[in-house]
Design a protein around this motif. Structure first.
Motif, mmCIF file in Angstrom:
data_model
loop_
_atom_site.group_PDB
_atom_site.id
_atom_site.type_symbol
_atom_site.label_atom_id
_atom_site.label_comp_id
_atom_site.label_asym_id
_atom_site.label_seq_id
_atom_site.Cartn_x
_atom_site.Cartn_y
_atom_site.Cartn_z
ATOM 1 N N PHE A 108 0.723 -0.862 0.441
ATOM 2 C CA PHE A 108 0.177 -0.029 0.091
ATOM 3 C C PHE A 108 0.639 0.927 -0.382
ATOM 4 N N VAL A 109 2.419 1.795 1.054
ATOM 5 C CA VAL A 109 2.629 2.544 0.968
ATOM 6 C C VAL A 109 3.365 2.665 -0.731
ATOM 7 N N VAL A 110 4.309 1.537 -0.978
ATOM 8 C CA VAL A 110 4.553 1.944 -2.368
ATOM 9 C C VAL A 110 4.235 1.744 -3.137
ATOM 10 N N GLY A 111 2.666 1.587 -3.300
ATOM 11 C CA GLY A 111 1.429 1.655 -4.307
ATOM 12 C C GLY A 111 1.283 3.132 -4.405
ATOM 13 N N ALA A 112 0.891 3.933 -3.075
ATOM 14 C CA ALA A 112 0.728 5.192 -2.871
ATOM 15 C C ALA A 112 1.548 6.208 -3.427
ATOM 16 N N THR A 113 3.050 5.699 -2.179
ATOM 17 C CA THR A 113 4.276 6.825 -2.910
ATOM 18 C C THR A 113 4.088 6.817 -4.944
ATOM 19 N N GLY A 114 4.433 5.616 -5.503
ATOM 20 C CA GLY A 114 4.285 5.892 -6.565
ATOM 21 C C GLY A 114 4.048 6.447 -7.560
ATOM 22 N N MET A 115 2.107 6.243 -7.148
ATOM 23 C CA MET A 115 0.825 6.973 -7.815
ATOM 24 C C MET A 115 1.135 8.620 -7.412
ATOM 25 N N ILE A 116 1.610 8.649 -5.979
ATOM 26 C CA ILE A 116 2.336 10.386 -6.076
ATOM 27 C C ILE A 116 3.530 10.515 -7.110
ATOM 28 N N ASN A 117 4.371 10.018 -7.020
ATOM 29 C CA ASN A 117 5.443 10.300 -8.336
ATOM 30 C C ASN A 117 5.144 10.414 -9.626
ATOM 31 N N THR A 118 3.773 9.946 -9.881
ATOM 32 C CA THR A 118 3.388 10.311 -11.485
ATOM 33 C C THR A 118 2.821 11.272 -11.654
ATOM 34 N N TRP A 119 3.255 11.796 -10.851
ATOM 35 C CA TRP A 119 1.904 13.389 -10.380
ATOM 36 C C TRP A 119 2.767 14.464 -11.006
ATOM 37 N N ALA A 120 4.298 13.996 -10.383
ATOM 38 C CA ALA A 120 5.453 15.206 -10.251
ATOM 39 C C ALA A 120 5.360 16.211 -10.879
ATOM 40 N N ASP A 121 5.406 16.026 -12.511
ATOM 41 C CA ASP A 121 5.596 16.903 -13.709
ATOM 42 C C ASP A 121 4.020 18.217 -13.498
ATOM 43 N N LEU A 122 2.926 17.018 -13.076
ATOM 44 C CA LEU A 122 1.961 18.388 -13.231
ATOM 45 C C LEU A 122 2.294 18.627 -11.825
#
Length: 380
Positions: free
Chosen positions: A204-218
């Motif tokens: 859950f932690v890695v999935g949530a942090t990975g999802m947040i990281n994909t928003w970095a550019d935006l």
């Protein structure tokens, strides 16, 4: 749960898992070497290493360090400069055709003590580059990042619904029980459920942090639009400060350090780049503890006068991004945490692979209870 709630939860768990499983497997496989990217770089000789010198050897002025890097590619502009996280005696100078964001960059490693070029590392080739690009965007840029972010969201849905289904259908079994006397499919199912619940929090932690990281550019673009507009109001209508008119970089560097005592520079963004403004050299400062070293404090220094004009706090969403990036790869606790992250990653690969296997070997359910019980084991 009511029969209707059970059907909805089962459907969500089944299809969210099936849709994201293959991509989650890819991310776990590519993420495993990325956990140890520094160590792999040292073993393969791709990491830059400074020659030994007496401890406390002073650094050359920043102007000389940047000039050494710029001399390798004089037709380009210096976009960023940063000290190596492991060895501050090494500075990396990033050069691009123009200040605007681009994938066309050259990186030059310079010894800060001698202002001599050590190496021109190639960050856009080799095995680790392929692993990195597959992991962050599938070689598809922003679209690839957002797609993987959506897969991460489906993973979170699968985890939450899986927990909801786990308790009702496992209550007759002891925790960790593997029914070895049953068919191979049942044994795989029990192992899948056991490792799935053990790795639950980590996934859950890695999935949530990975999802947040994909928003970095935006998130960065929104920060530039939302915050930088107000900060740059006094400079409205003024052109980009050309390199010939900029003040002393070393003086600006010293002013940034003095403005935020007890910190160190993580990287410098020069005028006109994505992390600065046309009129400032922006120093991103960080603390010295495992947590504060990941949190950045921008200090905006007037490019002409080398005087600090502003040091805004980053908004909460960028702070969340900065915290999630190292947590995603286990970069907070040194080698012990990296080893733990790797073991959990391997366990998750087994969970995902076994879930895919169970779905491919599925049998036609005879009742709602059997269907829901099978779905628990057929998902990733």
């Amino acid at each position: 749960m009511s029969p209707r709630a059970l059907r909805i939860t089962t459907w969500l768990h089944k299809w969210s898992s099936l849709v994201c499983t293959v991509f989650m497997l890819l991310l776990c496989l590519t993420g495993l070497p990325l956990i140890f990217h520094h160590e792999i770089g040292h073993l393969t000789g791709t990491e830059v290493e400074a020659p030994p010198m007496a401890a406390g050897t002073p650094h050359k002025p920043l102007e000389e360090i940047l000039a050494a890097g710029h001399a390798r590619h004089p037709q380009r502009v210096v976009q960023f400069a940063s000290p190596d996280e492991e060895d501050p005696n090494i500075w990396f100078v990033t050069l691009t055709p123009s200040p605007e964001p681009t994938e066309d960059f050259k990186s030059v490693a310079v010894d800060a003590r001698t202002a001599q070029v050590l190496k021109e590392p190639k960050f856009d080739e080799g095995f680790m580059y392929v692993m990195f690009k597959l992991h962050i965007d599938l070689f598809a840029g922003l679209a690839g990042k957002l797609f993987l972010g959506f897969m991460g969201l489906l993973l979170l849905v699968a985890i939450v619904t899986g927990v909801m289904l786990y308790a009702p259908f496992m209550r007759k079994l002891a925790f960790g029980d593997v029914r070895r006397e049953k068919s191979p499919r049942v044994k795989w199912l029990d192992l899948h459920n056991l490792l799935g619940i053990v790795t639950l929090t980590w996934a859950f932690v890695v999935g949530a942090t990975g999802m947040i990281n994909t928003w970095a550019d935006l998130l960065i673009k929104y920060w530039q639009y939302d915050s930088m507009t107000t900060l740059l109001a006094p400079y409205k209508g003024q052109p980009l400060v050309p390199a010939a008119e900029r003040g002393s970089l070393q003086k600006a560097y010293d002013a940034a350090l003095a403005h935020v005592p007890g910190t160190k520079v993580r990287f410098i963004a020069f005028p006109g780049t994505a992390f600065s403004s046309p009129h400032h050299t922006t120093f991103f400062m960080a603390g010295n503890t495992p947590l504060t070293s990941k949190l950045l404090k921008p200090v905006m220094v007037d490019a002409k006068t080398a005087a600090v004009t502003n040091a805004p706090d980053l908004p909460w969403y960028l702070t969340a991004l900065l915290v999630s990036q190292p947590l995603h790869f286990g970069d907070y606790g040194g080698m012990p945490m990296k080893v733990l992250w790797a073991l959990l990653d391997i366990a998750t690969i087994f969970v995902l692979g076994s879930g895919l296997y169970l779905w491919l070997k599925r049998r036609q359910p005879q009742s709602l209870v059997e269907e829901a019980g099978a779905v628990v084991g057929e998902t990733a």
